[in-house]
Design a protein around this motif. Structure first.
Motif, PDB file in Angstrom:
ATOM      1  N   ASP A   1      29.057  28.524  35.810  1.00 53.24           N
ATOM      2  CA  ASP A   1      28.427  29.840  35.635  1.00 53.24           C
ATOM      3  C   ASP A   1      28.993  30.884  36.592  1.00 53.24           C
ATOM      4  N   ASP A   2      29.549  30.423  37.703  1.00 53.11           N
ATOM      5  CA  ASP A   2      30.011  31.359  38.734  1.00 53.11           C
ATOM      6  C   ASP A   2      31.524  31.374  38.885  1.00 53.11           C
TER       7      ASP A   2
ATOM      8  N   TYR B   1      33.296  34.513  40.379  1.00 55.34           N
ATOM      9  CA  TYR B   1      32.264  35.332  41.023  1.00 55.34           C
ATOM     10  C   TYR B   1      32.673  35.560  42.487  1.00 55.34           C
ATOM     11  N   PRO B   2      32.536  36.748  43.072  1.00 56.86           N
ATOM     12  CA  PRO B   2      31.831  37.942  42.591  1.00 56.86           C
ATOM     13  C   PRO B   2      32.713  38.952  41.836  1.00 56.86           C
TER      14      PRO B   2
ATOM     15  N   HIS C   1      27.649  36.969  37.132  1.00 61.40           N
ATOM     16  CA  HIS C   1      27.187  35.616  36.843  1.00 61.40           C
ATOM     17  C   HIS C   1      27.355  35.324  35.351  1.00 61.40           C
ATOM     18  N   GLU C   2      28.032  34.229  35.048  1.00 60.98           N
ATOM     19  CA  GLU C   2      28.361  33.799  33.687  1.00 60.98           C
ATOM     20  C   GLU C   2      29.345  34.740  32.977  1.00 60.98           C
TER      21      GLU C   2
END
Length: 242
Positions: A61-62, A65-66, A70-71
């Motif tokens: 899901d990450d 990231y960032p 998220h997802e």
């Protein structure tokens, strides 16, 4: 004085041409092949135990990231794969219909031959790519439904994806359906990978038997189908995860 008039013939759009459809089918197929390899690698983390398997799946899901929300990466992958699947199916159906029309089918039958009294020529490619593709599409739908949180959970629902995998593959009919689906995947890849590279101009052999791509195609099919089947077979026959 005679004035000659000409009418501009309508030419089929490039997007709808047979060549464009074959290229679209080849590229979309290779995209899904790349995903299958990554997905198979992720499935093999099952053998590292429930904690690592579940944490691996939750960590997807990450991805990035960032830099992405998220997802965010997962949704990009989903959109790309869905688009590739739709393009692949559309191109396959359209090419099949054109080939059927060009072969002179009338009333769902074609000219009769000694090889097949029903009048329909049968080949390895026609069975593995047409009917195998239909089985494969149904398999994808069922597999995605099984992986959704407690939406379709044969053997018992659970918040743990590891437990849902074990619960499902402890049932003989789930393993049987999964095996049929993976066999279809294997046959589809054995012909599809060779066909895709041939369409893209990477096959320079005069015959299929002399082509190195043939061996690579069969090898990929065995590795991917076998890799995916290790988990259900380990659960059902050897009690893995119990």
């Amino acid at each position: 004085m005679i004035v000659a008039t000409t009418q501009t013939a309508k030419r089929p759009s490039a997007k709808r041409s047979t060549v464009a459809l074959k290229y679209s089918m080849a590229v979309s197929g290779l995209i899904m092949l790349g995903y299958l390899l990554v997905h198979m690698y992720g499935n093999l983390k099952f053998f590292q135990g429930p904690e690592k398997f579940d944490s691996y799946l939750e960590g997807l899901d990450d991805i990035l990231y960032p830099y992405l929300p998220h997802e965010g990466a997962l949704w990009i992958i989903r959109v790309v794969l869905t688009t590739a699947l739709v393009v692949h199916v559309y191109a396959a159906i359209t090419l099949w219909r054109r080939n059927k029309a060009a072969a002179g089918f009338v009333g769902n039958t074609r000219y009769h031959t000694k090889q097949n009294k029903t009048g329909v020529q049968r080949s390895y490619a026609s069975f593995t790519m047409r009917w195998g593709g239909i089985i494969l599409l149904l398999f994808i739908i069922g597999h995605v439904a099984q992986m959704l949180p407690n939406w379709l959970s044969p053997g018992g629902a659970s918040d743990s994806k590891y437990d849902r995998v074990v619960n499902g593959f402890e049932l003989w009919w789930v393993v049987l359906l999964y095996t049929i689906g993976l066999v279809a995947v294997g046959f589809h890849l054995a012909h599809g990978f060779w066909s895709a590279l041939t369409t893209l101009g990477q096959n320079h052999s005069s015959t299929r038997k002399s082509s190195r791509i043939t061996a690579v195609s069969i090898g990929l099919a065995v590795i991917i189908a076998g890799g995916f089947l290790t988990v259900p077979f380990a659960v059902f026959f050897f009690g893995a995860g119990s």
